[in-house]
Design an enzyme around this catalytic site. Structure first.
Site, mmCIF file in Angstrom:
data_model
loop_
_atom_site.group_PDB
_atom_site.id
_atom_site.type_symbol
_atom_site.label_atom_id
_atom_site.label_comp_id
_atom_site.label_asym_id
_atom_site.label_seq_id
_atom_site.Cartn_x
_atom_site.Cartn_y
_atom_site.Cartn_z
ATOM 1 N N ASP A 162 -1.740 3.427 -14.136
ATOM 2 C CA ASP A 162 -1.008 2.338 -14.774
ATOM 3 C C ASP A 162 -0.520 2.802 -16.144
ATOM 4 O OD1 ASP A 162 -0.192 -0.449 -15.156
ATOM 5 O OD2 ASP A 162 -1.872 -0.567 -16.554
ATOM 6 N N ASP B 182 -6.189 -1.004 -16.061
ATOM 7 C CA ASP B 182 -6.922 -1.687 -17.123
ATOM 8 C C ASP B 182 -7.138 -3.170 -16.834
ATOM 9 O OD1 ASP B 182 -4.104 -2.299 -17.547
ATOM 10 O OD2 ASP B 182 -4.726 -3.143 -19.468
#
Length: 240
Positions: free
Chosen positions: A14, A189
């Protein structure tokens, strides 16, 4: 450490909150767009709670929040005049212009990220950046921060029909890499990354320093929670 029995061939990483702290970019671009519409600015705390599901969701959420404020009651005529959808379109266009103008200027790469990506690459893992950020924002940011050379593929929130937490982006990225989901680690995250990975059949590791909609990430179902991306890289390198 984790996933001891898995031989990984690839990792999907990500962007916002995982590799780069982009809250500053979001805050500046949003507030410039809101100022264009005569709406008050937002705080960084609100941005942190709202990012992660794509820029379109961010704009809609911020507009809904702003128009519910007592001091904005006299500005509801903006919605009455244009309609919520037209107001959204106006804000979205202004936001895109402002974001592209400052992309990366108020953002910083998290400590250890370059080292971690290099370790993964040296271990022979294929790397793809998979973000909900629009591709036109993601690619220039990776380039500006010197991270683009690590990735064979970069996919944004507008690359596929659906965004994370839907599993489709992960499945499509695994297909592009020519790897099976079970042999591909999702590194993120937030709950978006974890939910998408679980549904796609990918193992998932979450970093603790990111956003996760303002909530502690340790409460999210994942194979591991780490304090630095280098911890993931070291574990992956040992299994490659």
């Amino acid at each position: 450490m984790f996933f001891q029995s898995t031989q990984f061939k690839a990792a999907l990483v990500d962007l916002d909150g995982t590799m780069v702290d982009t809250l500053g970019d979001f805050e500046v671009a949003l507030n410039r767009a809101l100022a264009d519409l005569d709406l008050p600015p937002v705080t960084r705390a609100l941005v942190e709670r709202t990012v992660g599901k794509g820029s379109e969701h961010l704009i809609r959420s911020v507009l809904a929040y702003q128009l519910a404020l007592p001091e904005v009651k006299d500005l509801t005529r903006v919605c009455e005049k244009h309609g919520m959808d037209n107001l959204y379109e106006a804000a979205w266009l202004r936001y895109q212009n402002h974001y592209l103008a400052i992309n990366g200027e108020f953002a910083t790469v998290y400590p250890g990220v370059v080292e971690a990506l290099q370790q993964m690459q040296d271990a022979g893992l294929q790397l793809a950046c998979l973000t909900n950020k629009p591709l036109s924002f993601a690619k220039p940011l990776l380039q500006a921060k010197g991270l683009d050379s690590f990735f064979t593929h970069v996919f944004g929130g507008d690359s596929f029909e659906r965004k994370k937490p839907d599993p489709l982006p992960l499945l499509k990225t695994c297909e592009a890499l020519g790897v099976q989901p079970a042999q591909t680690l999702m590194v993120g995250d937030s709950s978006n990354d974890a939910q998408a990975a679980r549904a796609a059949g990918c193992p998932v590791v979450l970093v603790r320093y990111g956003y996760n909609h303002g909530e502690p990430v340790d409460g999210v179902d994942a194979d591991a929670h780490v304090d630095a991306l280098t911890h993931v890289a070291q574990a992956l390198a040992s299994k490659a």
